[in-house]
Design an enzyme around this catalytic site. Structure first.
Site, PDB file in Angstrom:
ATOM      1  N   ASP A   1       0.836  -1.202   0.000  1.00 16.76           N
ATOM      2  CA  ASP A   1       0.000   0.000   0.000  1.00 16.76           C
ATOM      3  C   ASP A   1       0.873   1.255   0.000  1.00 16.76           C
ATOM      4  O   ASP A   1       0.359   2.376  -0.009  1.00 16.76           O
ATOM      5  CB  ASP A   1      -1.024  -0.008   1.149  1.00 16.76           C
ATOM      6  CG  ASP A   1      -0.389  -0.082   2.519  1.00 16.76           C
ATOM      7  OD1 ASP A   1       0.848  -0.173   2.615  1.00 16.76           O
ATOM      8  OD2 ASP A   1      -1.143  -0.060   3.519  1.00 16.76           O
ATOM      9  N   SER A   2       2.197   1.064  -0.068  1.00 16.18           N
ATOM     10  CA  SER A   2       3.103   2.188  -0.346  1.00 16.18           C
ATOM     11  C   SER A   2       2.820   2.743  -1.746  1.00 16.18           C
ATOM     12  O   SER A   2       3.319   3.811  -2.106  1.00 16.18           O
ATOM     13  CB  SER A   2       4.568   1.745  -0.227  1.00 16.18           C
ATOM     14  OG  SER A   2       4.798   0.566  -0.962  1.00 16.18           O
TER      15      SER A   2
ATOM     16  N   ASP B   1      -1.039  -6.129  -0.006  1.00 21.10           N
ATOM     17  CA  ASP B   1      -1.374  -5.471   1.255  1.00 21.10           C
ATOM     18  C   ASP B   1      -2.867  -5.269   1.380  1.00 21.10           C
ATOM     19  O   ASP B   1      -3.520  -4.796   0.434  1.00 21.10           O
ATOM     20  CB  ASP B   1      -0.708  -4.086   1.311  1.00 21.10           C
ATOM     21  CG  ASP B   1       0.582  -4.088   2.107  1.00 21.10           C
ATOM     22  OD1 ASP B   1       0.801  -5.008   2.919  1.00 21.10           O
ATOM     23  OD2 ASP B   1       1.383  -3.160   1.913  1.00 21.10           O
TER      24      ASP B   1
ATOM     25  N   LYS C   1      -1.202  -9.324   3.212  1.00 20.08           N
ATOM     26  CA  LYS C   1      -0.406  -8.834   4.354  1.00 20.08           C
ATOM     27  C   LYS C   1      -1.246  -7.854   5.168  1.00 20.08           C
ATOM     28  O   LYS C   1      -1.920  -6.993   4.597  1.00 20.08           O
ATOM     29  CB  LYS C   1       0.884  -8.165   3.864  1.00 20.08           C
ATOM     30  CG  LYS C   1       1.740  -7.590   5.010  1.00 20.08           C
ATOM     31  CD  LYS C   1       3.173  -7.298   4.599  1.00 20.08           C
ATOM     32  CE  LYS C   1       3.392  -6.008   3.873  1.00 20.08           C
ATOM     33  NZ  LYS C   1       2.994  -4.782   4.601  1.00 20.08           N
TER      34      LYS C   1
ATOM     35  N   GLU D   1      -1.223  -5.390   8.901  1.00 22.29           N
ATOM     36  CA  GLU D   1      -0.373  -4.760   9.910  1.00 22.29           C
ATOM     37  C   GLU D   1      -0.977  -4.948  11.305  1.00 22.29           C
ATOM     38  O   GLU D   1      -2.139  -4.620  11.519  1.00 22.29           O
ATOM     39  CB  GLU D   1      -0.220  -3.262   9.612  1.00 22.29           C
ATOM     40  CG  GLU D   1       0.493  -2.995   8.297  1.00 22.29           C
ATOM     41  CD  GLU D   1       0.678  -1.500   8.013  1.00 22.29           C
ATOM     42  OE1 GLU D   1       0.360  -0.669   8.888  1.00 22.29           O
ATOM     43  OE2 GLU D   1       1.146  -1.173   6.899  1.00 22.29           O
TER      44      GLU D   1
ATOM     45  N   GLU E   1       9.483  -3.933  10.537  1.00 21.30           N
ATOM     46  CA  GLU E   1       9.959  -2.679   9.953  1.00 21.30           C
ATOM     47  C   GLU E   1      10.552  -1.753  11.007  1.00 21.30           C
ATOM     48  O   GLU E   1       9.954  -1.498  12.056  1.00 21.30           O
ATOM     49  CB  GLU E   1       8.777  -1.987   9.239  1.00 21.30           C
ATOM     50  CG  GLU E   1       9.170  -0.674   8.588  1.00 21.30           C
ATOM     51  CD  GLU E   1       8.139  -0.159   7.585  1.00 21.30           C
ATOM     52  OE1 GLU E   1       7.168  -0.873   7.273  1.00 21.30           O
ATOM     53  OE2 GLU E   1       8.316   0.973   7.106  1.00 21.30           O
TER      54      GLU E   1
HETATM   55  O1  KIV Z   1       3.595  -1.111   1.587  1.00 19.77           O
HETATM   56  C1  KIV Z   1       4.789  -1.440   1.608  1.00 19.77           C
HETATM   57  O2  KIV Z   1       5.561  -1.145   0.695  1.00 19.77           O
HETATM   58  C2  KIV Z   1       5.270  -2.190   2.762  1.00 19.77           C
HETATM   59  C3  KIV Z   1       6.745  -2.356   2.894  1.00 19.77           C
HETATM   60  C4  KIV Z   1       7.328  -1.119   3.463  1.00 19.77           C
HETATM   61  C5  KIV Z   1       7.110  -3.551   3.685  1.00 19.77           C
HETATM   62  O3  KIV Z   1       4.513  -2.619   3.566  1.00 19.77           O
END
Ligand code: KIV
Length: 273
Positions: free
Chosen positions: A53-54, A92, A122, A124, A191
């Site tokens: 989600d970056s 994510d 994924k 969090e 992280e």
């Molecule tokens: O969204 C992302 O790119 C991430 C990485 C920083 C692990 O979760």
């Protein structure tokens, strides 16, 4: 997405990740959000591609990852999946799609798996989202955890400083990591925490621990593609190693093209019909 009969290189599976950890082979992981980059990254031999989600930051230009929607993550997931033949693809789950209740979490995860064809999701957090993790896993959907600096909680943290430097937060991280393994997660990203803490967690867990800003004592490393390729020059934390300077390369190439258009150097005789 590969079709059923297509001959493809041996796909990386969640099981293969655990085997890699067991034999001490480090795991490589990088983000991708679109077809063309995912194809290059997969063909280069990456083990895991994270549709992170970056994308909110590096693709959409937002300050945080919070605005990302489920539909947007699915769009990026589909683009990546059309390119990838070998890597394990993790998508994510965006902010707000799994914290509310576990039924909503399961429905969001099912949409990601059905509509993108990805291998894993994924999430969090640890204990706070235990119910959502259990319900998603009960549907047979693999989960990668994410602890330490969890960007979806950035407003609670108040910044991007190193996490778990204090004993209480370090103890919670260790407890959460064990919980994620016990629940059945296939791996966990840690992280921006002290290297000694991340190493300890990696040594205590059987599932792979993938670090970002967490030192070299873990089972693998992940970076954001735009950062490591030097596309995003404004971001230079200590943990980041730049493997290219694409921002300079791209700017120079674009300027060259502009000059060629203005000077009528492009197109030449051989570049027309
Ligand atoms: O969204 C992302 O790119 C991430 C990485 C920083 C692990 O979760």
């Amino acid at each position: 997405m590969s079709t059923y009969n297509e001959t493809a290189p041996r796909k990386v599976t969640t099981r293969r990740l655990t085997e890699m950890k067991a034999r001490g082979e480090k795991i490589s992981m990088l983000t991708a959000y679109d077809y063309s980059m995912a194809k290059l990254i997969d063909e280069a031999g990456m083990d895991i591609i994270l549709v992170g989600d970056s994308a909110s930051n590096v693709m959409a230009g937002n300050i945080t990852t919070l605005p990302m929607t489920l539909d947007q993550m699915i769009y990026h997931g589909c683009s990546v999946m059309r390119a990838v033949k070998r890597a394990l693809v993790v998508v994510d789950m965006p902010f707000g799609t799994y914290q509310g209740n576990s039924i909503e979490a399961l429905n969001s995860a099912i949409r990601i798996m059905k509509e993108t064809g990805a291998d894993c999701v994924k999430l969090e957090g640890g204990e706070e989202i235990q119910e959502s993790i259990s319900r998603i896993l009960s549907a047979g959907i693999p989960i990668m955890g994410h602890l330490g600096l969890t960007p979806q909680s950035i407003n609670k943290f108040g910044g991007y400083a190193v996490r778990a430097k204090e004993e209480a937060e370090a103890q919670k991280l260790i407890k959460d990591a064990h919980l994620l393994e016990e629940l059945g997660c296939c791996a966990v990203v840690i992280e921006k925490v002290p290297a000694a803490l991340a190493k300890r967690v990696a040594e205590e867990l059987t599932i792979p621990v993938i670090g970002i800003g967490a030192g070299g004592g873990v089972d693998g490393q992940v970076l954001v593609m735009h950062d490591m390729l030097g596309i995003n020059k404004g971001f230079s934390p200590r943990f980041l190693r730049r493997y290219a300077d694409l921002s300079t390369e791209i700017t120079n190439a674009v300027k060259h093209y502009i000059d060629d258009v203005k000077s009528c150097d492009f197109p030449n005789e051989s570049e027309q019909y």
